[in-house]
Design an enzyme around this catalytic site. Structure first.
Site, PDB file in Angstrom:
ATOM      1  N   TYR A 155       0.866  -1.180   0.000  1.00  0.00           N
ATOM      2  CA  TYR A 155       0.000   0.000   0.000  1.00  0.00           C
ATOM      3  C   TYR A 155       0.901   1.227   0.000  1.00  0.00           C
ATOM      4  CZ  TYR A 155      -2.887   3.791   1.637  1.00  0.00           C
ATOM      5  OH  TYR A 155      -3.518   5.001   1.733  1.00  0.00           O
TER       6      TYR A 155
ATOM      7  N   GLU B 134      -3.784   7.250  -3.801  1.00  0.00           N
ATOM      8  CA  GLU B 134      -3.503   5.921  -3.241  1.00  0.00           C
ATOM      9  C   GLU B 134      -3.214   4.924  -4.339  1.00  0.00           C
ATOM     10  OE1 GLU B 134      -6.164   5.089   0.787  1.00  0.00           O
ATOM     11  OE2 GLU B 134      -6.896   4.448  -1.133  1.00  0.00           O
TER      12      GLU B 134
END
Ligand code: ADP
Ligand code: MG
Length: 227
Positions: free
Chosen positions: A113, A201
């Site tokens: 991530y 993201e």
């Protein structure tokens, strides 16, 4: 304002960030031809069919399908295009899928991530990374917060090299993969600033079986005054 995954990836590509690439279709008539185009262009035998909606959690909701052959891919396009996709982010009403993104597939060794957002309490940008990619970051934050590495970037001082190194080390990478990650994180921050993004993201950013680091998903939100 939110944009679709394929649009966010086009921006990442502008910044030389390696992405899982593909083509978008809006009607089923274009599916067969586009599946072939993806296979030929990216020299991949498999494809991934991905619903384009303004919400995450598509994988779990049935909006992302790995397709090992052309018939499978066509079937998935038929199933997903026009479906009402319900994920934990759409609310119970779901969202109608009007676009499907047909992309190259990868064999993934690791999922990470990486994300940047504005932290209003400090007036700084917060850049977060985790080795626990592919999962909901909110869950990681709740269950194993120590697995999220954060740095706060002062907009006046800019992204310092020790901060960049801390994030890249946080991904537990070495050698060529470490170097690729450093480049990607650096360019992500430039993209975030230049495009006035409020949330950027990549989840997951992956290391493929061939040792390449690639953005598989991308999410971008913009403040209305950045438009
Ligand atoms: P979402 O976050 O909305 O669920 P993603 O694009 O992150 O959508 O896809 C969900 C999951 O599907 C990924 O975490 C990954 O495990 C798998 N996946 C997506 N694209 C690929 C691909 N090109 N090759 C293999 N698996 C993929
Ligand atoms: Mg994702």
């Amino acid at each position: 304002m939110k944009i679709h995954e394929y649009q966010a990836k086009l921006l990442l590509k502008e910044y030389d960030i390696p992405i899982q690439d593909g083509y978008v279709i809006e009607n089923i008539g274009a599916a067969e031809e586009t599946i072939l185009k993806v296979k030929n262009k990216f020299k991949s035998k498999d494809v991934v069919v991905k619903a384009q909606i303004h919400a995450g959690g598509r994988g779990k909701g049935g909006g992302v399908k790995f397709c090992p052959n052309g018939d499978d891919a066509l079937q998935s396009c038929q199933n997903i295009l026009g479906m009402n996709l319900i994920t934990h982010q759409t609310g119970p009403g779901g969202q109608l899928v009007q676009k499907v993104y047909i992309t190259q597939a990868f064999d993934m060794a690791k999922e990470f991530y990486v994300g940047i957002t504005m932290d209003r309490t400090t007036g700084k940008d917060v850049f977060m990374v985790s080795t626990e990619g592919g999962m909901e970051i909110e869950e990681v934050a709740k269950e194993t917060p120590e697995k999220i590495i954060k740095v706060w970037i002062d907009p006046l001082e800019g992204f310092r090299s020790f901060q960049l190194a801390k994030l890249a080390r946080g991904l537990n990478l070495e050698g060529s993969q470490y170097k690729q990650a450093v480049k990607i994180l650096k360019k992500m921050y430039v993209c975030f600033k230049e495009k006035d993004i409020s949330l950027l993201e990549i989840n997951p950013l992956v290391e493929t079986d061939n040792g390449e680091i690639i953005a598989i998903d991308a999410k971008m939100n913009f403040d209305s005054n950045a438009l």
